[in-house]
Write an enzyme that holds these catalytic residues in place. Structure first.
Site, PDB file in Angstrom:
ATOM      1  N   LEU A  30      -0.550  13.208  10.027  1.00  0.00           N
ATOM      2  CA  LEU A  30      -0.234  14.622  10.069  1.00  0.00           C
ATOM      3  C   LEU A  30       1.078  14.803  10.825  1.00  0.00           C
ATOM      4  O   LEU A  30       1.545  13.884  11.502  1.00  0.00           O
ATOM      5  CB  LEU A  30      -1.353  15.405  10.764  1.00  0.00           C
ATOM      6  N   ALA A  31       1.647  16.003  10.727  1.00  0.00           N
ATOM      7  CA  ALA A  31       2.916  16.234  11.419  1.00  0.00           C
ATOM      8  C   ALA A  31       2.800  15.843  12.890  1.00  0.00           C
ATOM      9  O   ALA A  31       3.713  15.231  13.446  1.00  0.00           O
ATOM     10  CB  ALA A  31       3.332  17.694  11.280  1.00  0.00           C
ATOM     11  N   GLU A  32       1.689  16.223  13.526  1.00  0.00           N
ATOM     12  CA  GLU A  32       1.462  15.800  14.910  1.00  0.00           C
ATOM     13  C   GLU A  32      -0.010  15.532  15.171  1.00  0.00           C
ATOM     14  O   GLU A  32      -0.888  16.197  14.600  1.00  0.00           O
ATOM     15  CB  GLU A  32       1.936  16.864  15.920  1.00  0.00           C
ATOM     16  N   THR A  33      -0.227  14.567  16.036  1.00  0.00           N
ATOM     17  CA  THR A  33      -1.530  14.370  16.682  1.00  0.00           C
ATOM     18  C   THR A  33      -1.348  14.669  18.157  1.00  0.00           C
ATOM     19  O   THR A  33      -0.434  14.140  18.800  1.00  0.00           O
ATOM     20  CB  THR A  33      -2.053  12.938  16.494  1.00  0.00           C
TER      21      THR A  33
END
Length: 272
Positions: free
Chosen positions: A47-50
Site C-alpha cells: 500500500l502507499a504506506e504502512t
C-alpha cells in the site's frame, strides 16, 4: 513452526465509503522490529504506506509512529496518521484524541471531529517558495503557471484550472529520476464536479508510488499556499486521483489542520 501474530488493520483514509480515499495498513507493535523487517512488511502490504506504532515511553505522546512505503521510510505521511488515529480511537471510545511522536515531523495529534468517523489532524505547515524547475514542468506536462518548492522534498506546480490537473499524464520515469520527491499539481476548483475550492493530484514515483490517491503531507504544502492566495484561513480540497478524496484544510500559525473521515475495510493478522 512458531508464528508471531501481529495485528493489522486496513483503513481507507479521507474516505466516506470503501474504495475511496487512500488505503493504509496500521500495525500496532509491542516493540520496534528491525528496520529491514519493517520495510519488508510494508512491501508485502503493498500500500502507499504502512504505519507502525509502538507505545511511547517518553511522556510526550501515546505512541511512537513511523511510516513506510513499499520502498522507503518517509518523513511524514498524513493519511496513515489519520488512519492510525482512527484505529486507536475506535478501540478507545472514551478518548478524544491520540498523540504520536515521530522521528522527523515532531508530535502529531489526531482528534475526533464531531460524531462518527470524522477526525481532525494537526500537521506541520510547509510553506513553499518560488523555484524554477523546467525539467519537472516538462515531465509533469500541461500549462504550468507557477512552480514552488519546499526543502522537505515537495515540488508544487500550479495550473490554470482543475480540468488541466485532471488531464495530466506525467512522465513518471522522468519524475522518478528526481529521487524521493512528492510532485503536487494543483489548481482552483471552480467548476470542478467535486465542488471543492482547490483540486490537486500528487505523484511520488521515486518512493515507489506512481500516483498517491489522497496525500495528507501534500496538504501541508497546499494549505499555506492556498490560504494566502485565497485570502482566508480555510478551504475545501479534493485530490482528483482515480479513488479521490475530500480534505478540509485550515491554517493555524505554523500548523495545518486537516479533517476527513475514515473507513475500516479489513482487520486481520500479519504472520511472521
Amino acid at each position: 513452526m512458531s508464528w508471531r501474530h501481529l495485528p493489522l488493520t486496513r483503513v481507507d483514509a479521507f474516505a466516506d465509503r470503501p474504495f475511496t480515499g487512500n488505503p493504509a495498513a496500521v500495525m500496532p507493535l509491542d516493540e520496534w522490529l528491525s528496520d529491514d523487517l519493517l520495510q519488508k512488511m510494508a512491501a508485502e502490504n503493498n500500500l502507499a504506506e504502512t504505519a507502525f506504532l509502538v507505545p511511547d515511553d517518553s511522556g510526550e505522546a501515546d505512541y511512537e509512529l513511523r511510516w513506510f512505503t513499499p520502498g522507503v521510510e518517509v518523513a511524514l505521511c498524513g493519511h496513515a496518521t489519520l488512519a492510525s488515529g482512527h484505529v486507536l480511537l475506535s478501540a478507545a471510545p472514551w478518548r478524544n484524541d491520540m498523540r504520536f511522536r515521530t522521528r522527523k515531523a515532531g508530535i502529531l495529534t489526531v482528534s475526533r471531529d464531531g460524531e462518527g468517523d470524522g477526525y481532525r489532524m494537526a500537521l506541520p505547515a510547509y510553506p513553499p517558495a518560488p523555484k524554477t524547475m523546467p525539467d519537472v514542468a516538462r515531465a509533469m506536462g500541461g500549462a504550468v503557471q507557477d512552480m514552488l518548492w519546499h526543502e522537505g522534498g515537495y515540488a508544487l506546480l500550479v495550473y490554470p484550472d482543475a480540468a488541466s490537473v485532471r488531464a495530466l499524464e506525467p512522465d513518471l520515469r522522468a519524475l522518478k529520476e528526481g529521487g524521493d520527491v512528492l510532485y503536487i499539481a494543483t489548481a482552483p476548483g471552480e467548476g470542478d464536479p467535486s465542488g471543492a475550492d482547490v483540486v490537486s493530484r500528487a505523484f511520488a514515483p521515486g518512493a515507489g508510488i506512481d500516483e498517491d490517491p489522497v496525500t495528507g503531507s501534500a496538504h501541508s504544502v497546499l494549505t499555506p499556499y492556498w490560504t494566502q492566495r485565497l485570502g482566508r484561513d480555510r478551504f475545501a480540497a479534493y485530490q482528483a486521483s482515480a479513488r479521490g478524496g475530500h480534505v478540509g484544510c485550515r491554517i493555524d500559525g505554523d500548523r495545518v489542520e486537516l479533517s476527513g473521515r475514515c473507513v475500516t475495510t479489513l482487520t486481520g493478522e500479519f504472520l511472521l
